[in-house]
Design a protein around this motif. Structure first.
Motif, mmCIF file in Angstrom:
data_model
loop_
_atom_site.group_PDB
_atom_site.id
_atom_site.type_symbol
_atom_site.label_atom_id
_atom_site.label_comp_id
_atom_site.label_asym_id
_atom_site.label_seq_id
_atom_site.Cartn_x
_atom_site.Cartn_y
_atom_site.Cartn_z
ATOM 1 N N ASP A 3 4.227 1.266 6.751
ATOM 2 C CA ASP A 3 3.175 0.826 7.969
ATOM 3 C C ASP A 3 2.056 1.747 7.838
ATOM 4 O OD1 ASP A 3 5.250 -0.957 9.090
ATOM 5 O OD2 ASP A 3 5.615 0.430 10.629
ATOM 6 N N GLY A 4 2.403 3.109 7.578
ATOM 7 C CA GLY A 4 1.303 4.116 7.397
ATOM 8 C C GLY A 4 0.330 3.842 6.339
ATOM 9 N N PHE A 5 0.669 3.305 5.046
ATOM 10 C CA PHE A 5 -0.091 3.021 4.150
ATOM 11 C C PHE A 5 -0.878 1.831 4.232
ATOM 12 C CE2 PHE A 5 1.507 6.230 1.247
ATOM 13 C CZ PHE A 5 0.428 6.339 0.451
ATOM 14 N N ILE A 6 -0.309 0.904 4.918
ATOM 15 C CA ILE A 6 -1.199 -0.609 5.444
ATOM 16 C C ILE A 6 -2.220 -0.096 6.443
ATOM 17 C CG2 ILE A 6 -1.123 -2.573 6.969
ATOM 18 C CD1 ILE A 6 1.792 -3.014 5.696
ATOM 19 N N LYS A 7 -1.947 0.902 7.220
ATOM 20 C CA LYS A 7 -3.020 1.483 7.883
ATOM 21 C C LYS A 7 -4.172 2.151 7.186
ATOM 22 C CE LYS A 7 -0.433 1.809 12.164
ATOM 23 N NZ LYS A 7 0.150 2.742 13.035
ATOM 24 N N VAL A 8 -3.536 2.881 6.128
ATOM 25 C CA VAL A 8 -4.496 3.572 5.286
ATOM 26 C C VAL A 8 -5.567 2.701 4.706
ATOM 27 C CG1 VAL A 8 -4.685 4.976 3.088
ATOM 28 C CG2 VAL A 8 -3.139 5.733 4.953
ATOM 29 N N PHE A 9 -5.075 1.749 4.152
ATOM 30 C CA PHE A 9 -5.775 0.381 3.475
ATOM 31 C C PHE A 9 -6.721 -0.466 4.369
ATOM 32 C CE2 PHE A 9 -2.506 1.025 0.085
ATOM 33 C CZ PHE A 9 -3.494 1.252 -1.123
ATOM 34 N N THR A 10 -6.337 -0.435 5.480
ATOM 35 C CA THR A 10 -7.024 -1.287 6.503
ATOM 36 C C THR A 10 -8.209 -0.471 7.030
ATOM 37 O OG1 THR A 10 -5.395 -1.143 8.095
ATOM 38 C CG2 THR A 10 -5.149 -3.232 6.880
ATOM 39 N N ASN A 11 -7.867 0.764 7.091
ATOM 40 C CA ASN A 11 -9.027 1.524 7.463
ATOM 41 C C ASN A 11 -9.682 2.333 6.417
ATOM 42 O OD1 ASN A 11 -8.589 1.526 10.670
ATOM 43 N ND2 ASN A 11 -6.387 1.663 9.892
ATOM 44 N N LEU A 12 -9.461 2.042 5.056
ATOM 45 C CA LEU A 12 -9.980 2.878 4.130
ATOM 46 C C LEU A 12 -11.602 2.912 3.983
ATOM 47 C CD1 LEU A 12 -8.822 4.702 1.895
ATOM 48 C CD2 LEU A 12 -9.197 2.617 0.435
ATOM 49 N N HIS A 13 -12.204 1.774 4.869
ATOM 50 C CA HIS A 13 -13.634 1.975 4.842
ATOM 51 C C HIS A 13 -14.267 3.125 5.859
ATOM 52 C CE1 HIS A 13 -12.352 -0.485 8.106
ATOM 53 N NE2 HIS A 13 -13.229 -0.286 8.683
ATOM 54 N N LYS A 14 -13.176 3.422 6.680
ATOM 55 C CA LYS A 14 -13.773 4.604 7.875
ATOM 56 C C LYS A 14 -13.751 5.747 7.123
ATOM 57 C CE LYS A 14 -11.782 1.729 11.750
ATOM 58 N NZ LYS A 14 -10.853 1.819 12.587
ATOM 59 N N PHE A 15 -13.069 6.011 6.048
ATOM 60 C CA PHE A 15 -13.077 7.582 5.416
ATOM 61 C C PHE A 15 -14.370 7.768 4.938
ATOM 62 C CE2 PHE A 15 -12.412 10.306 1.591
ATOM 63 C CZ PHE A 15 -11.880 11.121 2.023
ATOM 64 N N THR A 16 -14.884 9.047 5.329
ATOM 65 C CA THR A 16 -16.183 9.450 5.167
ATOM 66 C C THR A 16 -16.507 10.260 3.958
ATOM 67 O OG1 THR A 16 -15.817 11.229 6.564
ATOM 68 C CG2 THR A 16 -16.604 9.161 7.732
ATOM 69 N N ASN A 17 -15.639 10.673 3.383
ATOM 70 C CA ASN A 17 -15.875 11.361 1.973
ATOM 71 C C ASN A 17 -16.237 12.702 2.497
ATOM 72 O OD1 ASN A 17 -14.980 9.805 -0.009
ATOM 73 N ND2 ASN A 17 -16.976 8.929 -0.554
ATOM 74 N N ARG A 18 -15.990 13.058 3.668
ATOM 75 C CA ARG A 18 -16.470 14.354 4.058
ATOM 76 C C ARG A 18 -15.329 15.481 4.147
ATOM 77 N NH1 ARG A 18 -20.808 12.195 7.131
ATOM 78 N NH2 ARG A 18 -19.546 12.046 9.218
#
Lengths: 478, 183
Positions: free
Chosen positions: B50-65
């Motif tokens: 479940d966690g990794f599915i959320k990671v992938f579906t929210n990956l666009h929100k990762f800001t690289n900061r």
């Protein structure tokens, strides 16, 4: 104490904080399915539609195939009988027509392979080039028709004169006559292949049969009985609690139950019937993540002390608060559903040999007397009927138990508090009716029943039981 | 950070090979986190998935900061907490049946225990104690943060932590015994 606490915290943090353990190999497969689901979803949707269309096509094809096969078989029999009929018994007149009153009679004889054919008409007119016989009967009525044919080899003379008949389109209009009457007539005649001279007799026969058909159609009542295993569970439509449907779905599971009863149908219209009945039905769900231990101390102590080993406590689930009262030690493996006010709650060392781990199931069972009112619409009115079924029902609670079962032991250990004494349900389904005998039909009706109101108004969630089953039973028309 | 930029871009383009590489970069570490919050391997696997599915579906929100690993870890922990987030889940147990504390015998025993032994001890805790102990002792959250995350009072968080420690000590002393909360 603080030093001790910090020590234990540090030990766990140091050794577990960044621990790496190989993840299960199949986890990625599930994750990949999950993240790429949307792209697959369209295909899955198309697959479902294709499957549904294929299923409907298959069912329809099989049905039509069966019907056509029977009709073709009958047509073939008639054609063969016509060809095999001694032509001198057929009054053929050029440029004439068979009228609607023409009657063909057929009784296949399987033993001696003799078929007696007797073609006749009230007008004695038969045109070998323009035979028009309309068919309006189904296989059943056709098979009971009274086409008397003579299939003997000697009757094949002059067959060429009417051979062309087999290549012409033939429609049949069979007036339904009782086979026994035809046989009787045959006996009366005492000869094969004899034309009926007395047209009044034919009219009488037709009239008699018409009366029989009308009489059958006037039978408007059907009584039936069902017994059906059910897949029983519930849906949670609303949650006022901190737990949601996903949580309850993870700790509860469906169970197999059953229903059975009697019903009475009234044919209100040609295709529409109203059905009422009385059914006994059982609904429920299974409680998961419960470990059950027997307590040997209960068996060992004197009778007057046994009460001390009976535990009373409550747990909450989607159907309400379950009140347990039992000597069994029941452990909520989630340690989350126990009611804080429960008196027997505490710790137990299950390694103590006084406790014996049981491979037990705990089920919440609700038993109802159901009085349904159902409308049945006959979508296909053929030999095998196809019905659409829908209705409402009142369900009166007559049993409310929490049952512990292991091995051959089944024991009531509690009940669910606050379950509504009356619940209303809606049902929807479809089904077929297959004739076993003239007035007796076997019915198979996949249906779903859904409780319209929550099973327990005191529960923190709205739990609506439902059941799915293939209602199987026998109907008798009278 | 730049090491992850390309693979993140590829993942965002639904490149399944990249997604698989990305998963294997962090899966073992995150599975270790999951095992601490779960009662067994099955539950840990569910949390991981479940966690990794959320990671992938929210990956666009990762800001690289920030730390990518830290970002993933927070999602995994949040996924685990979602299972135990309700305050009703954290009911109080009968304190009069608790264990005596203050015994320091565990000091020398605990040093002999492996990481897997400690993991097993944590998994044997009831969910509320396990969750609070993980968040406070291992993740480093304060009681205030825990109370907000779990929607419980700070006092409840403290008492749960205290009880968790006591139970762990007791389990370390009597390592073979299994204590389970029952009704």
């Amino acid at each position: 104490m603080n030093r001790e606490n910090k020590h234990i915290d540090n030990v766990f943090r140091d050794r577990l904080g960044d621990i790496e353990i190989s993840a299960p190999n199949d986890a990625w497969v599930n994750i990949n399915d999950g993240i790429n689901y949307s792209s697959k979803r369209n295909y899955a949707f198309l697959y479902k539609i294709a499957a549904a269309v294929a299923a409907i096509t298959l069912i329809g094809s099989v049905y039509l195939l069966l019907s056509n096969t029977q009709i073709n078989r009958n047509t073939k029999l008639i054609s063969e009988n016509i060809l095999n009929t001694e032509t001198e018994n057929v009054n053929v007149v050029e440029n004439a027509q068979i009228t609607e009153k023409q009657i063909l009679k057929q009784i296949p004889e399987t033993k001696n392979d003799e078929i007696i054919a007797d073609l006749y008409s009230d007008s004695k007119i038969l045109n070998k080039s323009e035979i028009t016989v309309e068919e309006s009967n189904t296989l059943e009525s056709y098979q009971s028709n009274n086409v008397v044919a003579n299939n003997s080899l000697e009757n094949k003379r002059k067959v060429n004169d009417i051979e062309t008949l087999s290549t012409l389109p033939i429609n049949f209009d069979f007036k339904v006559l009782q086979p026994e009457l035809a046989i009787s007539r045959k006996k009366e005649s005492g000869k094969k292949n004899e034309f009926v001279q007395d047209i009044n007799l034919l009219f009488a026969l037709n009239t008699l049969e018409a009366e029989n058909v009308e009489k059958e159609n006037k039978r408007k009542w059907v009584i039936g009985g069902d017994f059906t295993p059910l897949y029983s569970y519930r849906s949670i439509s609303k949650s006022n609690a901190n737990y949601d449907a996903a949580y309850y779905n993870s700790v509860e599971s469906p169970m197999m139950t059953y229903t059975g009863g009697l019903n009475l149908q009234y044919k209100a219209m040609n295709r529409l019937s109203i059905q009422a009945g009385v059914y006994y039905s059982s609904m429920g769900q299974s409680l998961d993540y419960m470990s059950v231990y027997s307590n040997k101390a209960y068996d060992m102590v004197a009778k007057e002390y046994k009460d001390r080993f009976v535990n009373s406590y409550e747990i909450d689930n989607s159907a309400g608060a379950i009140s347990f009262k039992t000597s069994y030690v029941i452990i909520d493996e989630l340690a989350a559903r126990v009611n804080d006010m429960s008196s027997s709650k505490g710790f137990v060392n299950t390694a103590d040999p006084i406790f014996q781990d049981l491979d037990a199931e705990i089920k919440q069972s609700f038993k109802y007397i159901e009085v349904p009112v159902i409308l049945r619409y006959k979508l296909i009115d053929k030999e095998i009927d196809f019905n659409i079924i829908g209705g409402l029902g009142a369900n009166f609670l007559i049993g409310n138990d929490v049952i512990l079962s292991y091995g051959n032991t089944k024991e009531v250990i509690g009940e669910t508090k606050g379950v509504a004494p009356v619940n209303y349900s809606g049902s929807l389904g479809f089904g077929i009716e297959y004739p076993l005998m003239k007035r007796i039909k076997l019915k198979l009706e996949p249906s779903i029943k859904y409780y319209l109101n929550s099973i327990n108004s005191n529960s923190s969630v709205d739990s609506h039981p439902y059941s799915i089953g293939v209602y199987t039973g026998i109907n008798y028309t009278f | 950070m730049d090491n992850y930029t390309d693979i993140i871009k590829a993942c965002l383009k639904a490149d399944q090979a990249a997604q698989k590489r990305f998963y294997h970069m962090f899966s073992d570490k995150m599975y270790g986190v999951c095992l601490r919050y779960a009662k067994d391997v099955d539950e840990a696997k569910d949390i991981l998935q479940d966690g990794f599915i959320k990671v992938f579906t929210n990956l666009h929100k990762f800001t690289n900061r920030g730390s990518l690993e830290g970002w993933i870890r927070r999602i995994i922990v949040n996924t685990a907490l979602e299972r135990f987030r309700d305050k009703n889940y954290l009911f109080a147990v009968n304190m009069e049946m608790g264990y005596e504390s203050g015994d320091q015998e565990y000091d020398h025993i605990i040093n002999e225990l492996s990481a897997n032994d400690l993991l097993k001890l944590i998994q044997e805790l009831s969910p509320q104690y396990r969750t609070v102990f993980n968040l406070y002792a291992i993740e480093g959250y304060s009681h205030k943060e825990i109370s907000e995350r779990l929607n419980i009072k700070e006092g409840t968080s403290k008492s749960n932590l205290s009880r968790a420690r006591e139970i762990l000590k007791e389990k370390i002393r009597k390592y073979d015994s299994v204590y389970i909360n029952y009704m």
